[in-house]
Design a protein around this motif. Sequence first.
Motif, PDB file in Angstrom:
ATOM      1  N   TYR A   1      -5.690   4.300   1.735  1.00  0.00           N
ATOM      2  CA  TYR A   1      -4.686   3.409   2.162  1.00  0.00           C
ATOM      3  C   TYR A   1      -5.550   1.949   2.286  1.00  0.00           C
ATOM      4  O   TYR A   1      -6.661   1.849   2.275  1.00  0.00           O
TER       5      TYR A   1
ATOM      6  N   GLY B   1       0.894  -1.111   0.036  1.00  0.00           N
ATOM      7  CA  GLY B   1       0.040  -0.186  -0.011  1.00  0.00           C
ATOM      8  C   GLY B   1       0.804   1.328  -0.016  1.00  0.00           C
ATOM      9  O   GLY B   1       1.772   1.504  -0.956  1.00  0.00           O
ATOM     10  N   SER B   2       0.311   2.214   0.837  1.00  0.00           N
ATOM     11  CA  SER B   2       1.192   3.384   0.881  1.00  0.00           C
ATOM     12  C   SER B   2       2.627   3.103   1.296  1.00  0.00           C
ATOM     13  O   SER B   2       3.490   3.907   0.507  1.00  0.00           O
TER      14      SER B   2
END
Length: 143
Positions: free
Chosen positions: A43, A7-8
């Motif tokens: 996210y 993700g992020s």
Amino acid sequence: MHIFTYGSLMFREVWSRVVHGNYRCRPATLPGYRRKAVKGEVYPVALNALPEDRIDGMVYLDIAADDIDRLDTFEGDYYRRRIEVVSISADTTTKAGVYVLNPDHRSIVAEEDWDAELFRRSSLPYFLSSYLGFHRGASIGEQ
């Protein structure tokens, strides 16, 4: 320990605000999981899925213990770090820590899958400005 990100944290701009060290990374795949969006957030979370499902991401190599602590703090209560096998290439796998959804927080999961390219194009600047408490050089207590 290696850490697989999906993700992020697979974006260097975010990763470098959370950890102190400079780590090598490689594209990797996590089998048996799906990446879902989180309701009202930019996210994702990782959920156990079918064996043929997979998440593409990045694996950061040989992370120092103090940076593992920082990552644990950054991920918070929504996630649990588990050791899983990730594929780095067709014939290379390695064990890595993966932050998966804590089952106590299943209610935060949205119906749709999370889109990494959409995040890069439209949400990364927002994410960076919203999560400024984590930056290189700060101790966890200064977050």
